[in-house]
Structures are given as C-alpha cells and as structure tokens.
Design a protein around this motif. Structure first.
Motif, PDB file in Angstrom:
ATOM      1  N   GLU A 202      34.497  37.196  37.648  1.00  0.00           N
ATOM      2  CA  GLU A 202      34.272  38.229  36.637  1.00  0.00           C
ATOM      3  C   GLU A 202      35.414  39.233  36.573  1.00  0.00           C
ATOM      4  OE1 GLU A 202      31.485  39.265  40.199  1.00  0.00           O
ATOM      5  OE2 GLU A 202      32.430  37.503  39.274  1.00  0.00           O
ATOM      6  N   ASP A 203      36.057  39.444  37.729  1.00  0.00           N
ATOM      7  CA  ASP A 203      37.220  40.333  37.759  1.00  0.00           C
ATOM      8  C   ASP A 203      38.416  39.683  37.078  1.00  0.00           C
ATOM      9  OD1 ASP A 203      35.950  42.353  39.473  1.00  0.00           O
ATOM     10  OD2 ASP A 203      36.122  40.856  41.059  1.00  0.00           O
ATOM     11  N   GLU A 204      38.606  38.385  37.335  1.00  0.00           N
ATOM     12  CA  GLU A 204      39.716  37.658  36.724  1.00  0.00           C
ATOM     13  C   GLU A 204      39.587  37.658  35.200  1.00  0.00           C
ATOM     14  OE1 GLU A 204      41.930  33.291  37.014  1.00  0.00           O
ATOM     15  OE2 GLU A 204      40.412  33.883  38.494  1.00  0.00           O
ATOM     16  N   LYS A 205      38.375  37.487  34.701  1.00  0.00           N
ATOM     17  CA  LYS A 205      38.139  37.556  33.260  1.00  0.00           C
ATOM     18  C   LYS A 205      38.535  38.930  32.719  1.00  0.00           C
ATOM     19  CE  LYS A 205      34.372  37.016  29.849  1.00  0.00           C
ATOM     20  NZ  LYS A 205      34.555  38.312  29.167  1.00  0.00           N
ATOM     21  N   PHE A 206      38.136  39.973  33.419  1.00  0.00           N
ATOM     22  CA  PHE A 206      38.435  41.335  32.987  1.00  0.00           C
ATOM     23  C   PHE A 206      39.944  41.581  32.970  1.00  0.00           C
ATOM     24  CE2 PHE A 206      39.439  45.730  33.997  1.00  0.00           C
ATOM     25  CZ  PHE A 206      38.670  46.442  33.090  1.00  0.00           C
ATOM     26  N   VAL A 207      40.631  41.192  34.035  1.00  0.00           N
ATOM     27  CA  VAL A 207      42.071  41.431  34.145  1.00  0.00           C
ATOM     28  C   VAL A 207      42.835  40.653  33.066  1.00  0.00           C
ATOM     29  CG1 VAL A 207      44.096  40.988  35.602  1.00  0.00           C
ATOM     30  CG2 VAL A 207      42.050  42.013  36.594  1.00  0.00           C
ATOM     31  N   THR A 208      42.448  39.399  32.850  1.00  0.00           N
ATOM     32  CA  THR A 208      43.119  38.571  31.844  1.00  0.00           C
ATOM     33  C   THR A 208      42.941  39.156  30.448  1.00  0.00           C
ATOM     34  OG1 THR A 208      42.729  36.614  33.192  1.00  0.00           O
ATOM     35  CG2 THR A 208      43.280  36.246  30.886  1.00  0.00           C
TER      36      THR A 208
END
Length: 261
Positions: A202-208
């Motif tokens: 979920e963090d990777e989605k946010f950062v991307t």
C-alpha cells in the motif's frame, strides 16, 4: 628528544593546509528532540596552515583535540572551539575541519505506518582564517525520487522515474541553529516523491502515484529548493546540487546553484 617538526626550513614556502585525513572516531552529534544526542561513526579531516619557517606540524595534536570532544554533543559552536584549540596548539594562522558521518532518522511509511531507519550521509565543516573569522557549513546528501515531466506528457503508459541525490550545503551564524532533520525534510519536500527504507504494497502504491502526480526535472527540484533556502533568513550561504541517476539514459542529469546572501 629532538623535535624534528620544529626544525627551521630554508625553502621559504608556506603551506596552506597540512594535517590528517581518514581519522576514524566515534562522536556524539546533538539530535533534534534528543538531549542525549546520537553517537556516530565519523571520519575526520583536520588541517592548519604551516608557516614557511617550520619544517612540519605536530600531527598527534589534531587527535588530542578531537578526543577532548568525543563525548560532547557537537554543534556549530563546538566546531568553532575545536578549530581555535587546534589553531592555538599548532601556532597556526588558520585551521580547517570536516567531519563526515552517517546520520540515522526514524521514518514512517506513508500508509502502513511501519517505522524504519533512513541513513543520510552528512558532514560538519568549519574553518577559521588568519583574521580569526569562523565559518561553519552543514552538509547533507538526501536521496529522492524524480519523475520526468516530458516522459509523462508524451507516453501513453506511465513515465520513467529514478532515484536522485540532492546535496545541500548551508552556512549560518553561531547565534542560530539548523537541525539536520529540518534540512533533510526541506530537501525531501522538493522531490517528486520521498524515498523510504521500508515499504509495504500500500505504501508502494502511494509513493508511485505521488511521484506520477508530481513530475519534476532536476531543474524543477533545484528551483524549488532555492526558493525555500532564499526565504530562510538564518541561512547566509548555500550550495545545492541534484543529480538524477537516469533510468532510460546511459548518463545522469544534474543541476547546481550557489548563493551567498
């Protein structure tokens, strides 16, 4: 015993800097919101000017002075004291020091909230000239993400992005103080997206998605950070450089700016 360093030299050549490099020592750095400070592994460079009449300087005295300060929470005012101690001990006109260390800050992932330590390469740098004028520099290297605005504009799917490194060097008077944490946060705020050491899905989605919504050339990053540094009345000098390690080119892109207020 004979003091060879104090022997007279007849070549009549003063040396601008003589000293020691790669001195490994643990030092305590004052940390924001932590009176105990942070013990860091440090590599020190120290030097003084050498008059033409002296053959050499006393290298051991640099280490003696450093050892006197290894348990103190170092700030810019302590760097000034170290320099004047070295200058007086070695009977020099000027003195210089650079302390390179890795600084750890606990950082929380943007969505999951998982905490982990981010490591930043940092330096304290100081010099005292022949007129006893002191100058202090705070340096940090901050990894960031940049996403190419041109790639986003012309591509049907996605855009190329890459890690970049933002170097900031600032100077300010001893009656003020800037925390490394604040300088690092300022740098990260000028990126397409921050970088984290621990990310869940979920963090990777946010950062991307954050990076995609905030595309920046290196020119954009440098201009954004210059605006913030210019508006800071405490800072009287800055030097900034951002280098993007390009993901679709076999070269890097960079931008640089320097200013004395």
């Amino acid at each position: 015993m004979i003091d060879v360093q104090n022997q007279k030299d007849k070549r009549n050549i003063p040396i601008q800097r003589v000293g020691v490099k790669g001195v490994e020592i643990p030092l305590r750095i004052e940390k924001k919101d932590d009176k105990e400070g942070l013990i860091v592994y440090c590599r020190a460079t120290m030097s003084v000017s050498l008059p033409s009449c002296f053959r050499g300087t006393h290298m051991s005295r640099f280490i003696e002075v450093l050892n006197d300060y290894k348990e103190k929470c170092l700030l810019s005012s302590d760097i000034e004291k170290i320099l004047f101690n070295v200058k007086n001990k070695l009977e020099a006109d000027s003195a210089y020091i650079k302390l390179d260390f890795k600084y750890f800050i606990e950082k929380q992932a943007p969505v999951s909230g998982y905490k982990s330590n981010m490591c930043y390469d940092c330096s304290f740098e100081g010099e005292v000239d022949e007129n006893c004028n002191f100058k202090f520099y705070l340096v940090t290297f901050v990894p960031i993400t940049t996403l190419c605005p041109c790639s986003k504009e012309i591509s049907q799917f996605g855009a190329h992005n890459q890690r970049a490194l933002l170097r900031i060097k600032v100077s300010y008077d001893n009656n003020h103080h800037i925390w490394l944490e604040d300088l690092i946060k300022l740098a990260e705020s000028c990126s397409s997206s921050e970088i984290y050491s621990l990310l869940k899905r979920e963090d990777e989605k946010f950062v991307t998605e954050t990076a995609y919504q905030n595309p920046k050339f290196v020119e954009d990053v440098i201009r954004d950070i210059v605006l913030k540094l210019d508006s800071n009345d405490i800072i009287n000098f800055y030097e900034v450089e951002v280098e993007a390690f390009e993901s679709i080119h076999n070269h890097n892109a960079f931008a640089y700016q320097k200013c004395s207020k």
